[in-house]
Design a protein around this motif. Sequence first.
Motif, PDB file in Angstrom:
ATOM      1  N   ALA A   1       0.832  -1.205   0.000  1.00 25.64           N
ATOM      2  CA  ALA A   1       0.000   0.000   0.000  1.00 25.64           C
ATOM      3  C   ALA A   1       0.870   1.260   0.000  1.00 25.64           C
ATOM      4  N   GLU A   2       1.881   1.272   0.867  1.00 18.13           N
ATOM      5  CA  GLU A   2       2.731   2.472   1.012  1.00 18.13           C
ATOM      6  C   GLU A   2       3.565   2.727  -0.251  1.00 18.13           C
ATOM      7  N   PHE A   3       4.278   1.710  -0.733  1.00 19.41           N
ATOM      8  CA  PHE A   3       5.101   1.893  -1.940  1.00 19.41           C
ATOM      9  C   PHE A   3       4.206   2.197  -3.142  1.00 19.41           C
ATOM     10  N   GLY A   4       3.025   1.547  -3.189  1.00 20.82           N
ATOM     11  CA  GLY A   4       2.105   1.779  -4.308  1.00 20.82           C
ATOM     12  C   GLY A   4       1.592   3.209  -4.348  1.00 20.82           C
ATOM     13  N   GLU A   5       1.347   3.787  -3.183  1.00 17.27           N
ATOM     14  CA  GLU A   5       0.836   5.164  -3.128  1.00 17.27           C
ATOM     15  C   GLU A   5       1.929   6.206  -3.272  1.00 17.27           C
ATOM     16  N   ARG A   6       3.029   5.995  -2.562  1.00 15.55           N
ATOM     17  CA  ARG A   6       4.044   7.058  -2.442  1.00 15.55           C
ATOM     18  C   ARG A   6       5.286   6.828  -3.282  1.00 15.55           C
ATOM     19  N   GLY A   7       5.463   5.613  -3.763  1.00 15.32           N
ATOM     20  CA  GLY A   7       6.722   5.297  -4.425  1.00 15.32           C
ATOM     21  C   GLY A   7       7.790   4.985  -3.403  1.00 15.32           C
ATOM     22  N   PHE A   8       8.888   4.394  -3.857  1.00 12.49           N
ATOM     23  CA  PHE A   8       9.926   3.932  -2.946  1.00 12.49           C
ATOM     24  C   PHE A   8      10.542   5.070  -2.125  1.00 12.49           C
TER      25      PHE A   8
ATOM     26  N   GLU B   1      15.211  -1.071   1.516  1.00 14.65           N
ATOM     27  CA  GLU B   1      15.603  -1.727   0.258  1.00 14.65           C
ATOM     28  C   GLU B   1      15.289  -3.226   0.312  1.00 14.65           C
ATOM     29  N   ALA B   2      15.656  -3.851   1.444  1.00 18.16           N
ATOM     30  CA  ALA B   2      15.433  -5.296   1.579  1.00 18.16           C
ATOM     31  C   ALA B   2      13.930  -5.599   1.556  1.00 18.16           C
ATOM     32  N   LEU B   3      13.143  -4.728   2.193  1.00 15.84           N
ATOM     33  CA  LEU B   3      11.686  -4.910   2.182  1.00 15.84           C
ATOM     34  C   LEU B   3      11.143  -4.782   0.761  1.00 15.84           C
ATOM     35  N   PHE B   4      11.629  -3.792   0.024  1.00 19.03           N
ATOM     36  CA  PHE B   4      11.142  -3.591  -1.348  1.00 19.03           C
ATOM     37  C   PHE B   4      11.459  -4.818  -2.201  1.00 19.03           C
ATOM     38  N   LYS B   5      12.675  -5.317  -2.072  1.00 17.11           N
ATOM     39  CA  LYS B   5      13.067  -6.516  -2.820  1.00 17.11           C
ATOM     40  C   LYS B   5      12.164  -7.698  -2.452  1.00 17.11           C
ATOM     41  N   ALA B   6      11.936  -7.867  -1.151  1.00 15.45           N
ATOM     42  CA  ALA B   6      11.079  -8.969  -0.701  1.00 15.45           C
ATOM     43  C   ALA B   6       9.660  -8.798  -1.254  1.00 15.45           C
ATOM     44  N   LEU B   7       9.195  -7.555  -1.317  1.00  9.29           N
ATOM     45  CA  LEU B   7       7.840  -7.289  -1.819  1.00  9.29           C
ATOM     46  C   LEU B   7       7.727  -7.625  -3.308  1.00  9.29           C
TER      47      LEU B   7
ATOM     48  N   GLU C   1      -1.699  -1.493  -7.378  1.00  6.24           N
ATOM     49  CA  GLU C   1      -0.366  -1.081  -6.924  1.00  6.24           C
ATOM     50  C   GLU C   1       0.733  -1.988  -7.467  1.00  6.24           C
ATOM     51  N   ILE C   2       0.361  -3.179  -7.911  1.00  4.71           N
ATOM     52  CA  ILE C   2       1.391  -4.116  -8.379  1.00  4.71           C
ATOM     53  C   ILE C   2       2.150  -3.540  -9.579  1.00  4.71           C
ATOM     54  N   TYR C   3       1.459  -2.815 -10.441  1.00  4.69           N
ATOM     55  CA  TYR C   3       2.149  -2.245 -11.609  1.00  4.69           C
ATOM     56  C   TYR C   3       3.196  -1.230 -11.181  1.00  4.69           C
ATOM     57  N   ARG C   4       2.789  -0.310 -10.324  1.00  7.02           N
ATOM     58  CA  ARG C   4       3.736   0.716  -9.902  1.00  7.02           C
ATOM     59  C   ARG C   4       4.954   0.089  -9.219  1.00  7.02           C
ATOM     60  N   ILE C   5       4.700  -0.934  -8.412  1.00 12.82           N
ATOM     61  CA  ILE C   5       5.791  -1.537  -7.648  1.00 12.82           C
ATOM     62  C   ILE C   5       6.728  -2.331  -8.564  1.00 12.82           C
ATOM     63  N   ILE C   6       6.170  -3.166  -9.435  1.00 14.66           N
ATOM     64  CA  ILE C   6       7.031  -3.923 -10.361  1.00 14.66           C
ATOM     65  C   ILE C   6       7.773  -2.948 -11.286  1.00 14.66           C
TER      66      ILE C   6
ATOM     67  N   TYR D   1      14.320   2.658 -23.253  1.00 14.06           N
ATOM     68  CA  TYR D   1      13.504   1.897 -22.301  1.00 14.06           C
ATOM     69  C   TYR D   1      13.581   2.505 -20.903  1.00 14.06           C
ATOM     70  N   ARG D   2      14.788   2.776 -20.455  1.00 13.56           N
ATOM     71  CA  ARG D   2      14.915   3.323 -19.107  1.00 13.56           C
ATOM     72  C   ARG D   2      14.196   4.662 -18.989  1.00 13.56           C
ATOM     73  N   ILE D   3      14.303   5.469 -20.038  1.00 16.14           N
ATOM     74  CA  ILE D   3      13.707   6.811 -19.980  1.00 16.14           C
ATOM     75  C   ILE D   3      12.180   6.740 -20.023  1.00 16.14           C
ATOM     76  N   ILE D   4      11.638   5.964 -20.959  1.00 17.11           N
ATOM     77  CA  ILE D   4      10.163   5.847 -21.020  1.00 17.11           C
ATOM     78  C   ILE D   4       9.654   5.192 -19.729  1.00 17.11           C
ATOM     79  N   ASP D   5      10.371   4.176 -19.240  1.00 18.74           N
ATOM     80  CA  ASP D   5       9.914   3.508 -18.010  1.00 18.74           C
ATOM     81  C   ASP D   5       9.977   4.458 -16.808  1.00 18.74           C
ATOM     82  N   GLU D   6      11.034   5.270 -16.737  1.00 22.71           N
ATOM     83  CA  GLU D   6      11.131   6.195 -15.604  1.00 22.71           C
ATOM     84  C   GLU D   6      10.084   7.303 -15.708  1.00 22.71           C
ATOM     85  N   ALA D   7       9.629   7.569 -16.940  1.00 22.19           N
ATOM     86  CA  ALA D   7       8.598   8.601 -17.130  1.00 22.19           C
ATOM     87  C   ALA D   7       7.321   8.261 -16.362  1.00 22.19           C
ATOM     88  N   GLU D   8       7.072   6.976 -16.110  1.00 18.93           N
ATOM     89  CA  GLU D   8       5.889   6.615 -15.319  1.00 18.93           C
ATOM     90  C   GLU D   8       5.898   7.348 -13.980  1.00 18.93           C
ATOM     91  N   PHE D   9       7.106   7.615 -13.462  1.00 15.56           N
ATOM     92  CA  PHE D   9       7.231   8.234 -12.147  1.00 15.56           C
ATOM     93  C   PHE D   9       7.564   9.720 -12.220  1.00 15.56           C
TER      94      PHE D   9
END
Lengths: 220, 220
Positions: A49-56, A83-89, A132-137, B134-142
């Motif tokens: 929820a947090e990473f999906g809303e706010r970004g890393f 970082e470790a949490l993000f990787k695990a997520l 949120e899965i799209y933003r996170i992946i 790819y990196r630039i278009i992908d980073e544009a999401e954020f």
Amino acid sequence: MAEKSQSGAADAAKGKGRGVDASSVAQPRVPRTERGRRTQRAILDAAAAEFGERGFHDSSIVSITIRAGVALGSFYTYFESKEALFKALVQDMSGRVRDQVAPVLRGHSGSAIAAEGVALEAFLRFAREHKEIYRIIDEAEFVAPEDWRAHYLNTAARILERLQAARAKGELGVEPSEVHAWAIMGMNVFLGLRFGVMDGQADLGEVAREANALLKDGLG
Amino acid sequence: MAEKSQSGAADAAKGKGRGVDASSVAQPRVPRTERGRRTQRAILDAAAAEFGERGFHDSSIVSITIRAGVALGSFYTYFESKEALFKALVQDMSGRVRDQVAPVLRGHSGSAIAAEGVALEAFLRFAREHKEIYRIIDEAEFVAPEDWRAHYLNTAARILERLQAARAKGELGVEPSEVHAWAIMGMNVFLGLRFGVMDGQADLGEVAREANALLKDGLG
């Protein structure tokens, strides 16, 4: 990105840059009790929820533990850093996509190509419920590139295995290759983005049927 | 993300969040001389290299002007900020993908579906030569989400237009829809990632042929 693993051996084994070997990255500690598993699950769900809303970068461990309703000390029992949490997520979400689709495939009695259609529909529904899965992946490309790569390499490998099994049963008109696997994965990812994430109204069954007809017979 | 446009009218027209109207975002100043056009081009090319290597946050205007061999003052003649430059670069790259493919399509005399194959091959070659895209278009999401969305909406709209023209000429077996357009785009994007960006050795003509056979006849 500075990452430290909990194991010196894992550190030594871990390559720099966009490595593909997900087995060599720092893993979260595996809880030994049911209560521990629930705590770790609560932290992962709060992190999604947090990473999906706010970004890393704008997310914080303190805020994640508050969302999860767990003490800060509990966080560090299972994860050594943000970082470790993000990787695990990312690994957790990659596994959840797989686990979402697997039972649908096992329960399907039609052709292998039709099974890809029910797999797609299950994925589209999962994407709509977990936008949120799209933003996170997608952010993993920058924050946890080896896990990002592993997610797509593993997903494509599973698709290729299914196609090869279908070919062995005489259900495919062509010899399947990595090109087919990546083409199908790309189709599915972009249909999930367009109709699962951007559009909350589209009939996902109909989207999956149209895409599956394309996969079966082409446009010709 | 704080963005200011050079025009008050554009500011007023600009919506917040993930808007799709690319015409309402701040545009770089259009150079009036050939020399100005060259300077702006040099800045965009340097920005592609810098953002592609370092990512948005670790890139700097000073470093980009040094790469471009232009004075810092020249930078501000054309772009008001790093954010504005990034947005302009995403729009520029989106246009270059389009312009890369358009002449190949115009020069193609075969069927509409075969034309999608030559368009894919042109795109794969472009991706391999410009991996940073790819990196630039992908980073544009954020960093520039409305430009990221516009890139995919515009690309899918062009594919759908081509399919509709093909259908009108009796060259397609099905009525084309947005599902087909996004499926084809997703296929192309992921094949570019796998065989253009991750793999420098794959035979891109062969990749395009296999993908095009899938598009034409399916797997059935």
